[in-house]
Scaffold this active site. Sequence first.
Site, PDB file in Angstrom:
ATOM      1  N   ARG A  46      22.412  -2.859 -35.431  1.00 30.29           N
ATOM      2  CA  ARG A  46      21.053  -3.026 -34.925  1.00 30.29           C
ATOM      3  C   ARG A  46      20.091  -2.987 -36.109  1.00 30.29           C
ATOM      4  O   ARG A  46      20.481  -2.685 -37.235  1.00 30.29           O
ATOM      5  CB  ARG A  46      20.711  -1.949 -33.889  1.00 30.29           C
ATOM      6  CG  ARG A  46      21.100  -0.558 -34.398  1.00 30.29           C
ATOM      7  CD  ARG A  46      20.171   0.509 -33.980  1.00 30.29           C
ATOM      8  NE  ARG A  46      18.831   0.315 -34.457  1.00 30.29           N
ATOM      9  CZ  ARG A  46      18.419   0.556 -35.695  1.00 30.29           C
ATOM     10  NH1 ARG A  46      19.263   0.977 -36.623  1.00 30.29           N
ATOM     11  NH2 ARG A  46      17.171   0.371 -36.047  1.00 30.29           N
ATOM     12  N   GLY A  47      18.792  -3.283 -35.787  1.00 26.65           N
ATOM     13  CA  GLY A  47      17.805  -3.390 -36.853  1.00 26.65           C
ATOM     14  C   GLY A  47      17.688  -4.868 -37.208  1.00 26.65           C
ATOM     15  O   GLY A  47      18.701  -5.537 -37.442  1.00 26.65           O
ATOM     16  N   ALA A  48      16.443  -5.364 -37.252  1.00 29.78           N
ATOM     17  CA  ALA A  48      16.224  -6.814 -37.302  1.00 29.78           C
ATOM     18  C   ALA A  48      16.952  -7.532 -38.452  1.00 29.78           C
ATOM     19  O   ALA A  48      17.708  -8.483 -38.207  1.00 29.78           O
ATOM     20  CB  ALA A  48      14.716  -7.087 -37.314  1.00 29.78           C
ATOM     21  N   ARG A  89      20.514 -10.701 -28.334  1.00 30.44           N
ATOM     22  CA  ARG A  89      19.292  -9.882 -28.200  1.00 30.44           C
ATOM     23  C   ARG A  89      18.091 -10.816 -28.413  1.00 30.44           C
ATOM     24  O   ARG A  89      18.108 -11.631 -29.342  1.00 30.44           O
ATOM     25  CB  ARG A  89      19.260  -8.725 -29.218  1.00 30.44           C
ATOM     26  CG  ARG A  89      20.286  -7.630 -28.907  1.00 30.44           C
ATOM     27  CD  ARG A  89      20.052  -6.388 -29.741  1.00 30.44           C
ATOM     28  NE  ARG A  89      18.974  -5.566 -29.216  1.00 30.44           N
ATOM     29  CZ  ARG A  89      18.449  -4.514 -29.854  1.00 30.44           C
ATOM     30  NH1 ARG A  89      18.901  -4.185 -31.046  1.00 30.44           N
ATOM     31  NH2 ARG A  89      17.479  -3.817 -29.318  1.00 30.44           N
ATOM     32  N   GLN A 196      16.982   6.469 -32.396  1.00 30.42           N
ATOM     33  CA  GLN A 196      17.296   5.935 -33.731  1.00 30.42           C
ATOM     34  C   GLN A 196      16.681   6.801 -34.828  1.00 30.42           C
ATOM     35  O   GLN A 196      17.205   6.878 -35.940  1.00 30.42           O
ATOM     36  CB  GLN A 196      16.779   4.497 -33.870  1.00 30.42           C
ATOM     37  CG  GLN A 196      17.543   3.462 -33.068  1.00 30.42           C
ATOM     38  CD  GLN A 196      16.904   3.206 -31.722  1.00 30.42           C
ATOM     39  OE1 GLN A 196      16.306   4.102 -31.138  1.00 30.42           O
ATOM     40  NE2 GLN A 196      17.032   2.010 -31.218  1.00 30.42           N
ATOM     41  N   ASP A 237      10.134  -6.142 -35.583  1.00 26.05           N
ATOM     42  CA  ASP A 237      11.211  -7.018 -35.088  1.00 26.05           C
ATOM     43  C   ASP A 237      10.773  -8.462 -34.995  1.00 26.05           C
ATOM     44  O   ASP A 237      11.593  -9.378 -35.035  1.00 26.05           O
ATOM     45  CB  ASP A 237      11.708  -6.522 -33.729  1.00 26.05           C
ATOM     46  CG  ASP A 237      12.538  -5.270 -33.919  1.00 26.05           C
ATOM     47  OD1 ASP A 237      11.950  -4.178 -34.003  1.00 26.05           O
ATOM     48  OD2 ASP A 237      13.771  -5.395 -34.043  1.00 26.05           O
ATOM     49  N   ASN A 247       7.631  -4.161 -32.252  1.00 21.24           N
ATOM     50  CA  ASN A 247       8.541  -3.186 -32.878  1.00 21.24           C
ATOM     51  C   ASN A 247       8.999  -2.220 -31.785  1.00 21.24           C
ATOM     52  O   ASN A 247       8.592  -2.328 -30.623  1.00 21.24           O
ATOM     53  CB  ASN A 247       7.828  -2.460 -34.028  1.00 21.24           C
ATOM     54  CG  ASN A 247       8.793  -1.635 -34.875  1.00 21.24           C
ATOM     55  OD1 ASN A 247       9.823  -2.151 -35.326  1.00 21.24           O
ATOM     56  ND2 ASN A 247       8.505  -0.362 -35.069  1.00 21.24           N
ATOM     57  N   LYS A 248       9.827  -1.288 -32.160  1.00 18.51           N
ATOM     58  CA  LYS A 248      10.433  -0.350 -31.216  1.00 18.51           C
ATOM     59  C   LYS A 248       9.403   0.267 -30.274  1.00 18.51           C
ATOM     60  O   LYS A 248       8.299   0.623 -30.689  1.00 18.51           O
ATOM     61  CB  LYS A 248      11.157   0.737 -32.016  1.00 18.51           C
ATOM     62  CG  LYS A 248      11.863   1.800 -31.212  1.00 18.51           C
ATOM     63  CD  LYS A 248      12.801   1.266 -30.166  1.00 18.51           C
ATOM     64  CE  LYS A 248      13.848   0.333 -30.709  1.00 18.51           C
ATOM     65  NZ  LYS A 248      14.526  -0.461 -29.640  1.00 18.51           N
TER      66      LYS A 248
END
Length: 352
Positions: A46-48, A89, A196, A237, A247-248
């Site tokens: 995960r993570g862009a 995703r 996270q 993201d 973003n998150k």
Amino acid sequence: MRAVEWNPAGPAVRVIDQRRLPSSVEHVDLSSVQDVAQAIAAMTVRGAPTIGAVAAFGLALAAHASDASSLPALWDDIARATRLLQSARPTAINLAWALDHVTRQVTQSQPASVAAAKASLLAEAQRLADDEVARNRKIGQHGAALLADGDTVIHHCHTGGLAAVDYGTALGIIRAAHEQGKRLHVLVDETRPRLQGARLTAWELQQLGISHEIITDGAAGHFMRRGEVHAALVGADRVAANGDVANKIGTYMLALAASANHVPFYSAFPTSTVDLECPDGASIPIEERPADEVLHLSIDGQPIAPAGSRARNPAFDVTPHELITALVTEAGVLRPPFGPALRQATLEGMPA
Ligand code: MRU
């Protein structure tokens, strides 16, 4: 520590299973494009920027598995793999960007044979991963100038090396400032529901020897109001053409609290995260994840919600550009108005 790398012996894409941290560091070999798509959807990776790099290697795996005997047949297989990976995703644009970038680089080079195209897809995926790391280091250098010795920084979600192939973006700024000898303290938003921050950011900060404390997401405003925070740092993201940042989930509330308390709010990302085709944040698709992620947590051995409770679980939110002090990219620190600055950084800063 590379979050994503090619394992020629498989061949496979070797990733660190981010679901196992902080308890253990476990590598997993993904040996088919289906494995890669599944690992992205399940958030093994995960993570862009990491999602983008692993997807690029996924194309190389699809090419390796293809029995196409002509270039058009190979491109049909690659198009099918692209659709599969892209559906894993929806929010981080790095995924679609990486697939498009690698394919375009290879087609433009006009490979003479199926074998040459396959080799070129792998080489471009490798180059993309290396370029992301180089971009992160530049982000770190530019952004470190925003932090002073003795600062306390609040950070949301996780933007370290695991999320960005290596080194990190927003966390890379903290890392670069730390490497310059600045003494920093990081308040780590735990980042509900998948934590996270508590699981991954705290783990990376511990590895780097950077002072930090985990806080609940709701405590951020409290510490800002008491004057204990000098800057808020997050990743991204997808960044729209006007500077709105997806973003998150929780980033927007953090930006509101920062604005109300005159704390500078920075979003750091490589230009591979910019989507100039999205005019503003309203056009960014927001991933909805299963309600279980919100409900399946226990305290004192008890579930946190009554059986049968329903939940909403948007994985991201959009922070309007008005709440953002500066955007940090590999091209430098961008100040408002973000539109022209982002356009220039993205169109001029990226490799051809
Ligand atoms: O759902 P996740 O964990 O993939 O979300 C990640 C984030 O929101 C990060 O802040 C973002 O991708 C930047 S990673 C350098």
